[in-house]
Scaffold this motif. Structure first.
Motif, PDB file in Angstrom:
ATOM      1  N   ASN A 143       0.826  -1.211   0.000  1.00  0.00           N
ATOM      2  CA  ASN A 143       0.000   0.000   0.000  1.00  0.00           C
ATOM      3  C   ASN A 143       0.859   1.260   0.000  1.00  0.00           C
ATOM      4  O   ASN A 143       0.535   2.236  -0.683  1.00  0.00           O
ATOM      5  CB  ASN A 143      -0.932   0.000   1.212  1.00  0.00           C
ATOM      6  CG  ASN A 143      -2.220  -0.749   0.964  1.00  0.00           C
ATOM      7  OD1 ASN A 143      -3.209  -0.181   0.508  1.00  0.00           O
ATOM      8  ND2 ASN A 143      -2.201  -2.044   1.240  1.00  0.00           N
TER       9      ASN A 143
ATOM     10  N   GLU B  88       0.847   4.203  -2.863  1.00  0.00           N
ATOM     11  CA  GLU B  88       0.596   5.615  -2.582  1.00  0.00           C
ATOM     12  C   GLU B  88       1.735   6.494  -3.089  1.00  0.00           C
ATOM     13  O   GLU B  88       1.509   7.597  -3.593  1.00  0.00           O
ATOM     14  CB  GLU B  88       0.381   5.824  -1.077  1.00  0.00           C
ATOM     15  CG  GLU B  88      -0.911   5.233  -0.551  1.00  0.00           C
ATOM     16  CD  GLU B  88      -2.134   5.736  -1.312  1.00  0.00           C
ATOM     17  OE1 GLU B  88      -2.284   6.967  -1.468  1.00  0.00           O
ATOM     18  OE2 GLU B  88      -2.944   4.891  -1.752  1.00  0.00           O
TER      19      GLU B  88
ATOM     20  N   LYS C 257       1.314   6.974  -6.744  1.00  0.00           N
ATOM     21  CA  LYS C 257       0.212   7.881  -7.067  1.00  0.00           C
ATOM     22  C   LYS C 257       0.653   9.340  -7.069  1.00  0.00           C
ATOM     23  O   LYS C 257       0.051  10.176  -7.750  1.00  0.00           O
ATOM     24  CB  LYS C 257      -0.937   7.697  -6.074  1.00  0.00           C
ATOM     25  CG  LYS C 257      -1.754   6.437  -6.275  1.00  0.00           C
ATOM     26  CD  LYS C 257      -2.855   6.347  -5.222  1.00  0.00           C
ATOM     27  CE  LYS C 257      -3.670   5.078  -5.363  1.00  0.00           C
ATOM     28  NZ  LYS C 257      -4.685   4.959  -4.270  1.00  0.00           N
TER      29      LYS C 257
END
Length: 224
Positions: free
Chosen positions: A24, A28, A31
């Motif tokens: 995760n 992130e 992103k």
């Protein structure tokens, strides 16, 4: 995430959820248009390794590095020489996903040159629902064993107290009490409170640490 060191090491007890956090975290970073490498350094556990999601992560622009042997279902502790490339290339943000337990931290010894002068963050994933880290004293003992094996210091705590898809707010709040005690005794900050997204929305906003909502990439839909 932006103020974390370029090299992030993720460690913790086996089953604490460190691989889910690592995946995760890498997603992130990607992103926000970072050049990201996720390095699977788990030579301890055959199951739930970040390398299992290589195709998905690479489609997101994340470079995944794992075993030098292309046999993900075979338990062979072989680490690719490719690991050095993103560690040396400062254009990369690097997430190192260690194997669980102190033995999993031993592998860091071959990369110690990259950790001098505090050029890293090491996140200790704390799941207070694991028996071996259910109290502050137990969690501290475990943390110290990891540090001794890794020969570097933990820089931040992550409260990742969970029961997979059955995680509740009470799980996180109970884990936060343990994390706060560890933080106070060792003077190590709680950096993140990581939890599945539907529970993250229900947490108090004044908790110490940044709430980090997660998807369950490592759990297939049919898994509980």
């Amino acid at each position: 995430m932006l103020d974390d060191k370029r090299i992030r090491i993720v460690t913790g007890h086996y089953g604490s959820g460190k691989t889910e956090f690592s995946v995760n975290y890498a997603v992130e970073l990607a992103k926000i248009k970072r050049k990201v490498a996720l390095v699977d350094l788990d030579v301890i556990n055959l199951y739930f390794r970040s390398r299992e999601k290589s195709s998905l992560l690479e489609n997101m622009g994340i470079k995944v590095i794992s075993s030098s042997i292309n046999a993900p279902a075979v338990d062979i502790p072989a680490i690719s020489g490719e690991v050095y490339a993103p560690l040396e290339d400062e254009s990369y943000d690097v997430v190192l996903d260690l194997g669980g337990d102190p033995a999993g931290a031993r592998v860091l010894g071959r990369y110690e040159e990259f950790f001098v002068n505090g050029k890293y963050d090491m996140f200790y994933i704390l799941n207070a629902n694991r028996q071996e880290t259910s109290t502050a004293d137990k969690a501290i003992e475990y943390l110290k064993r990891i540090e001794n094996m890794a020969r570097i210091k933990v820089t931040a705590l992550v409260n990742n107290t969970h029961m997979l898809k059955s995680t509740t707010v009470d799980d996180l709040l109970r884990g936060q009490k343990v994390a706060l005690e560890v933080s106070e005794k060792l003077d190590i900050p709680i950096k993140y409170i990581s939890v599945i997204k539907n529970v993250a929305a229900l947490l108090p906003k004044d908790m110490k640490g940044e709430i980090f909502p997660m998807d369950l990439y490592m759990r297939e839909e049919w898994m509980v």
